[in-house]
Write an enzyme that holds these catalytic residues in place. Structure first.
Site, PDB file in Angstrom:
ATOM      1  N   PRO A   1     -11.629  -1.869   4.357  1.00 35.21           N
ATOM      2  CA  PRO A   1     -11.481  -2.243   3.513  1.00 35.21           C
ATOM      3  C   PRO A   1     -10.228  -1.844   2.607  1.00 35.21           C
ATOM      4  O   PRO A   1      -9.494  -0.800   2.827  1.00 35.21           O
ATOM      5  CB  PRO A   1     -12.287  -1.826   2.776  1.00 35.21           C
ATOM      6  N   ASN A   2      -9.754  -3.017   1.736  1.00 37.89           N
ATOM      7  CA  ASN A   2      -8.506  -3.799   1.051  1.00 37.89           C
ATOM      8  C   ASN A   2      -7.354  -3.239   1.001  1.00 37.89           C
ATOM      9  O   ASN A   2      -6.247  -2.813   0.760  1.00 37.89           O
ATOM     10  CB  ASN A   2      -8.709  -2.011  -0.696  1.00 37.89           C
TER      11      ASN A   2
ATOM     12  N   ARG B   1      -0.693  -2.464  -4.784  1.00 41.96           N
ATOM     13  CA  ARG B   1      -0.964  -2.196  -6.145  1.00 41.96           C
ATOM     14  C   ARG B   1      -0.613  -0.231  -5.757  1.00 41.96           C
ATOM     15  O   ARG B   1      -1.075   0.236  -4.493  1.00 41.96           O
ATOM     16  CB  ARG B   1      -2.597  -1.784  -6.291  1.00 41.96           C
TER      17      ARG B   1
ATOM     18  N   TYR C   1       0.636   4.632  -1.034  1.00 43.79           N
ATOM     19  CA  TYR C   1       0.269   3.470  -0.490  1.00 43.79           C
ATOM     20  C   TYR C   1       2.161   3.558   0.216  1.00 43.79           C
ATOM     21  O   TYR C   1       2.314   2.571   1.612  1.00 43.79           O
ATOM     22  CB  TYR C   1      -0.766   2.816  -0.128  1.00 43.79           C
TER      23      TYR C   1
ATOM     24  N   ASN D   1      -7.612   2.398  10.984  1.00 44.14           N
ATOM     25  CA  ASN D   1      -7.268   2.956   9.736  1.00 44.14           C
ATOM     26  C   ASN D   1      -8.539   2.633   8.933  1.00 44.14           C
ATOM     27  O   ASN D   1      -9.141   1.549   8.866  1.00 44.14           O
ATOM     28  CB  ASN D   1      -5.992   2.559   9.149  1.00 44.14           C
TER      29      ASN D   1
ATOM     30  N   ALA E   1     -11.719   3.588   3.469  1.00 42.58           N
ATOM     31  CA  ALA E   1     -12.731   4.721   2.383  1.00 42.58           C
ATOM     32  C   ALA E   1     -13.327   4.667   3.797  1.00 42.58           C
ATOM     33  O   ALA E   1     -14.443   5.510   3.200  1.00 42.58           O
ATOM     34  CB  ALA E   1     -13.237   3.914   0.959  1.00 42.58           C
TER      35      ALA E   1
ATOM     36  N   ASP F   1     -20.859   6.528  14.751  1.00 40.09           N
ATOM     37  CA  ASP F   1     -21.983   6.441  16.036  1.00 40.09           C
ATOM     38  C   ASP F   1     -20.712   5.179  17.365  1.00 40.09           C
ATOM     39  O   ASP F   1     -21.641   5.644  18.448  1.00 40.09           O
ATOM     40  CB  ASP F   1     -23.384   5.917  15.920  1.00 40.09           C
TER      41      ASP F   1
ATOM     42  N   GLU G   1      -7.438   8.401  14.757  1.00 41.94           N
ATOM     43  CA  GLU G   1      -7.426   7.854  13.636  1.00 41.94           C
ATOM     44  C   GLU G   1      -5.780   7.695  12.870  1.00 41.94           C
ATOM     45  O   GLU G   1      -5.514   8.579  12.673  1.00 41.94           O
ATOM     46  CB  GLU G   1      -8.269   8.762  12.905  1.00 41.94           C
TER      47      GLU G   1
ATOM     48  N   HIS H   1      -4.025   7.127   9.116  1.00 37.94           N
ATOM     49  CA  HIS H   1      -3.730   7.321   7.516  1.00 37.94           C
ATOM     50  C   HIS H   1      -2.535   7.255   7.179  1.00 37.94           C
ATOM     51  O   HIS H   1      -1.613   7.761   7.819  1.00 37.94           O
ATOM     52  CB  HIS H   1      -4.429   8.438   7.074  1.00 37.94           C
TER      53      HIS H   1
ATOM     54  N   SER I   1      -1.788   7.332   3.544  1.00 35.19           N
ATOM     55  CA  SER I   1      -1.232   9.160   2.800  1.00 35.19           C
ATOM     56  C   SER I   1      -2.243  10.122   4.037  1.00 35.19           C
ATOM     57  O   SER I   1      -2.550   9.970   4.700  1.00 35.19           O
ATOM     58  CB  SER I   1      -2.010   8.161   1.936  1.00 35.19           C
TER      59      SER I   1
ATOM     60  N   ARG J   1      -5.677  15.078  -0.826  1.00 37.63           N
ATOM     61  CA  ARG J   1      -6.569  13.711  -1.763  1.00 37.63           C
ATOM     62  C   ARG J   1      -7.368  14.701  -2.109  1.00 37.63           C
ATOM     63  O   ARG J   1      -7.680  15.978  -2.395  1.00 37.63           O
ATOM     64  CB  ARG J   1      -6.404  12.486  -1.408  1.00 37.63           C
TER      65      ARG J   1
END
Ligand code: CA2
Length: 144
Positions: A11-12, A19, A24, A76, A79, A89, A100, A102, A104, A109
């Site tokens: 998401p996002n 932004r 980011y 990624n 959130a 799961d 995984e 990311h 950042s 954080r």
């Protein structure tokens, strides 16, 4: 047969480059996709690059990666990383290794970002390297 790596974004992340550039960076998700495709061509992999704001889509795509015999998934989960037992799961339910990713470093954080359900099922994590982290993760996937 050329192997496929699924690159799944949560998401996002569709808003990247618009932004919070101090966190980011200024590159868009399209820019990151181009970087990933360039590296994929170099190492001889196909890429399925996707983004969704919906947890269930990410679960479905993890299942699809398994069904289609993907070589690996770069995930990624944004959130959902910090909240989603459903994603954990799904990662555990599939035979495909998940790396995984990311942009950042969530560990540096807010405390609520320090827990990663994704990490509990992933074979590796690349974080804090910005867009280049996706390229590093793809190299790791190629070496699996
Ligand atoms: O650093 C990462 O890649 C994250 O997965 C990004 C997530 C965050 O929840 C994770 O803790 C770490 C947030 C992605 C939000 O993307 C935005 C894009 C543009 C503007 C604002 C947020």
């Amino acid at each position: 047969m050329t192997e496929t790596v699924f690159v799944l974004n949560g998401p996002n992340l569709n808003l990247l480059g618009t932004r919070e550039p101090e966190i980011y960076g200024s590159r868009t998700l399209g820019d990151i996709e181009a970087l990933v495709r360039e590296k994929a061509d170099e190492v001889g992999l196909l890429v399925e690059f996707r983004q969704s704001n919906h947890e269930g889509d990410l679960v479905d795509w993890l299942h699809e990666a398994h069904r289609k015999g993907a070589k690996a998934v770069l995930l990624n989960a944004a959130a959902y990383t910090h909240t989603s037992i459903a994603l954990l799961d799904a990662i555990k339910a599939i035979a495909v290794p998940v790396i995984e990713v990311h942009l950042s470093d969530p560990g540096k954080r807010e405390p609520f970002r320090h827990l990663s359900y994704v990490a509990m099922g992933a074979v590796d994590t690349v974080q804090g390297m910005g867009p280049q982290g996706y390229v590093v993760a793809l190299e790791k996937a190629a070496a699996l």
